[in-house]
Design a protein around this motif. Structure first.
Motif, PDB file in Angstrom:
ATOM      1  N   GLY A  81       0.825  -1.198   0.000  1.00  0.00           N
ATOM      2  CA  GLY A  81       0.000   0.000   0.000  1.00  0.00           C
ATOM      3  C   GLY A  81       0.852   1.236   0.000  1.00  0.00           C
ATOM      4  N   GLY A  82       0.356   2.259  -0.614  1.00  0.00           N
ATOM      5  CA  GLY A  82       1.118   3.490  -0.774  1.00  0.00           C
ATOM      6  C   GLY A  82       1.917   3.414  -2.064  1.00  0.00           C
ATOM      7  N   VAL A  83       2.042   4.550  -2.717  1.00  0.00           N
ATOM      8  CA  VAL A  83       2.735   4.577  -4.001  1.00  0.00           C
ATOM      9  C   VAL A  83       3.942   5.490  -3.938  1.00  0.00           C
ATOM     10  N   ASP A  84       4.880   5.234  -4.834  1.00  0.00           N
ATOM     11  CA  ASP A  84       6.082   6.054  -4.949  1.00  0.00           C
ATOM     12  C   ASP A  84       6.670   5.817  -6.326  1.00  0.00           C
ATOM     13  N   SER A  85       7.782   6.481  -6.578  1.00  0.00           N
ATOM     14  CA  SER A  85       8.451   6.368  -7.866  1.00  0.00           C
ATOM     15  C   SER A  85       9.954   6.341  -7.644  1.00  0.00           C
ATOM     16  N   PHE A  86      10.664   5.719  -8.574  1.00  0.00           N
ATOM     17  CA  PHE A  86      12.127   5.742  -8.538  1.00  0.00           C
ATOM     18  C   PHE A  86      12.677   6.902  -9.375  1.00  0.00           C
ATOM     19  N   ARG A  87      11.798   7.787  -9.859  1.00  0.00           N
ATOM     20  CA  ARG A  87      12.265   8.956 -10.612  1.00  0.00           C
ATOM     21  C   ARG A  87      13.119   9.830  -9.710  1.00  0.00           C
ATOM     22  N   PRO A  88      14.127  10.487 -10.153  1.00  0.00           N
ATOM     23  CA  PRO A  88      14.577  10.602 -11.531  1.00  0.00           C
ATOM     24  C   PRO A  88      15.571   9.535 -11.955  1.00  0.00           C
ATOM     25  N   VAL A  89      15.890   8.599 -11.061  1.00  0.00           N
ATOM     26  CA  VAL A  89      16.895   7.589 -11.375  1.00  0.00           C
ATOM     27  C   VAL A  89      16.428   6.656 -12.490  1.00  0.00           C
ATOM     28  N   THR A  90      15.182   6.185 -12.375  1.00  0.00           N
ATOM     29  CA  THR A  90      14.625   5.295 -13.395  1.00  0.00           C
ATOM     30  C   THR A  90      13.110   5.506 -13.445  1.00  0.00           C
ATOM     31  N   PRO A  91      12.512   5.406 -14.619  1.00  0.00           N
ATOM     32  CA  PRO A  91      11.080   5.688 -14.754  1.00  0.00           C
ATOM     33  C   PRO A  91      10.204   4.512 -14.321  1.00  0.00           C
ATOM     34  N   VAL A  92      10.030   4.378 -13.017  1.00  0.00           N
ATOM     35  CA  VAL A  92       9.216   3.300 -12.460  1.00  0.00           C
ATOM     36  C   VAL A  92       8.288   3.892 -11.397  1.00  0.00           C
ATOM     37  N   ALA A  93       6.996   3.600 -11.526  1.00  0.00           N
ATOM     38  CA  ALA A  93       6.022   3.897 -10.483  1.00  0.00           C
ATOM     39  C   ALA A  93       5.721   2.577  -9.798  1.00  0.00           C
ATOM     40  N   TYR A  94       5.569   2.608  -8.467  1.00  0.00           N
ATOM     41  CA  TYR A  94       5.390   1.338  -7.775  1.00  0.00           C
ATOM     42  C   TYR A  94       4.497   1.455  -6.554  1.00  0.00           C
ATOM     43  N   LEU A  95       4.018   0.279  -6.143  1.00  0.00           N
ATOM     44  CA  LEU A  95       3.265   0.085  -4.919  1.00  0.00           C
ATOM     45  C   LEU A  95       4.268  -0.360  -3.865  1.00  0.00           C
ATOM     46  N   ALA A  96       4.272   0.305  -2.721  1.00  0.00           N
ATOM     47  CA  ALA A  96       5.259   0.043  -1.681  1.00  0.00           C
ATOM     48  C   ALA A  96       4.906  -1.193  -0.856  1.00  0.00           C
ATOM     49  N   ALA A 146      -1.494   7.710  -9.381  1.00  0.00           N
ATOM     50  CA  ALA A 146      -2.835   8.107  -8.934  1.00  0.00           C
ATOM     51  C   ALA A 146      -3.757   6.896  -8.852  1.00  0.00           C
ATOM     52  N   ALA A 147      -3.683   6.016  -9.828  1.00  0.00           N
ATOM     53  CA  ALA A 147      -4.548   4.832  -9.848  1.00  0.00           C
ATOM     54  C   ALA A 147      -4.200   3.849  -8.734  1.00  0.00           C
ATOM     55  N   GLY A 148      -2.942   3.800  -8.347  1.00  0.00           N
ATOM     56  CA  GLY A 148      -2.513   2.845  -7.329  1.00  0.00           C
ATOM     57  C   GLY A 148      -2.716   3.305  -5.898  1.00  0.00           C
ATOM     58  N   LYS A 149      -3.073   4.563  -5.686  1.00  0.00           N
ATOM     59  CA  LYS A 149      -3.204   5.097  -4.326  1.00  0.00           C
ATOM     60  C   LYS A 149      -4.198   4.336  -3.473  1.00  0.00           C
ATOM     61  N   GLY A 150      -5.245   3.812  -4.072  1.00  0.00           N
ATOM     62  CA  GLY A 150      -6.274   3.138  -3.290  1.00  0.00           C
ATOM     63  C   GLY A 150      -6.003   1.673  -2.996  1.00  0.00           C
ATOM     64  N   ILE A 151      -4.928   1.138  -3.526  1.00  0.00           N
ATOM     65  CA  ILE A 151      -4.646  -0.284  -3.303  1.00  0.00           C
ATOM     66  C   ILE A 151      -3.992  -0.485  -1.940  1.00  0.00           C
ATOM     67  N   ARG A 152      -4.587  -1.329  -1.148  1.00  0.00           N
ATOM     68  CA  ARG A 152      -4.042  -1.742   0.151  1.00  0.00           C
ATOM     69  C   ARG A 152      -4.337  -3.223   0.290  1.00  0.00           C
ATOM     70  N   GLY A 153      -3.371  -3.975   0.726  1.00  0.00           N
ATOM     71  CA  GLY A 153      -3.624  -5.397   0.888  1.00  0.00           C
ATOM     72  C   GLY A 153      -2.628  -6.069   1.804  1.00  0.00           C
ATOM     73  N   GLN A 154      -3.052  -7.197   2.338  1.00  0.00           N
ATOM     74  CA  GLN A 154      -2.193  -8.059   3.143  1.00  0.00           C
ATOM     75  C   GLN A 154      -2.354  -9.475   2.622  1.00  0.00           C
ATOM     76  N   PHE A 155      -1.246 -10.183   2.541  1.00  0.00           N
ATOM     77  CA  PHE A 155      -1.288 -11.573   2.115  1.00  0.00           C
ATOM     78  C   PHE A 155      -0.107 -12.314   2.727  1.00  0.00           C
ATOM     79  N   VAL A 156      -0.226 -13.605   2.780  1.00  0.00           N
ATOM     80  CA  VAL A 156       0.856 -14.440   3.302  1.00  0.00           C
ATOM     81  C   VAL A 156       1.760 -14.847   2.142  1.00  0.00           C
ATOM     82  N   VAL A 157       3.038 -14.564   2.291  1.00  0.00           N
ATOM     83  CA  VAL A 157       4.027 -15.033   1.323  1.00  0.00           C
ATOM     84  C   VAL A 157       4.358 -16.465   1.728  1.00  0.00           C
ATOM     85  N   ASP A 158       3.890 -17.415   0.929  1.00  0.00           N
ATOM     86  CA  ASP A 158       4.096 -18.825   1.263  1.00  0.00           C
ATOM     87  C   ASP A 158       4.805 -19.594   0.159  1.00  0.00           C
TER      88      ASP A 158
END
Length: 182
Positions: A81-96, A146-158
């Motif tokens: 949950g929460g969004v950020d970017s690796f700009r200006p180093v590389t053009p990537v938008a991501y979910l944290a 902007a589209a990713g701002k509303g995504i929040r989730g929890q899951f088990v990494v198994d």
């Protein structure tokens, strides 16, 4: 995505944590909407081992290594949950990644151990994330954020996913390897 060049005896593999539904569909929709050229060819995931060239004759050694590391890693909770970017180093938008980031870091370090078949130097320091857009212009990156701002989730990494890149440039599943399967 940087793919290493290979010689006649090598292939490219990668290890990821797959993102479960419903979040995987949401991330894929955002990538498609941003015009990300890899939106359909790469399932949503957290990268543990980036595309890495290995000797194709030693794929069983790679599989065994991934299985050993996975067996010695207990399943854990991951929160996104929460969004950020690796700009200006590389053009990537991501979910944290929040909770679970330390466990993901330990897992990737164990997979890439210097004495193992997946030892690879990283171009950038490891930061667990889920790509929302890559290889697109700034406007598309902003739209993905902007589209990713509303995504929040929890899951088990198994489990972890081991893939091999085919001659077609697509990733092909070699196996889903369960964590903690002693």
């Amino acid at each position: 995505m940087e793919v290493p060049e290979t010689d006649a005896h090598q292939c490219v593999v990668g290890v990821t944590v797959p993102l479960p539904q419903p979040w995987a569909a949401q991330v894929r929709t955002i990538r498609l909407g941003a015009g990300d050229p890899l939106a359909l060819s790469i399932p949503p995931h957290v990268t543990l081992v980036p595309p890495t060239a290995v000797d194709a004759r030693h794929l069983e050694e790679v599989r065994a290594h991934v299985a050993r590391v996975a067996r010695d890693t207990a399943p854990f909770l991951c929160e996104v949950g929460g969004v950020d970017s690796f700009r200006p180093v590389t053009p990537v938008a991501y979910l944290a990644v929040g909770d679970g980031a330390a466990e993901l870091d330990a897992l990737q370090a164990a997979l890439r151990v210097e004495t193992g078949p997946l030892a690879v130097d990283l171009r950038y320091p490891f930061r667990p994330h889920l790509t929302l857009a890559h290889e697109v212009d700034d406007e598309a990156l902003d739209d993905a954020l902007a589209a990713g701002k509303g995504i929040r989730g929890q899951f088990v990494v198994d489990c972890v996913r081991l893939d091999r890149m085919g001659d077609d440039g697509l990733w092909h599943l070699l196996g889903l390897v369960p964590l903690g399967a002693r």
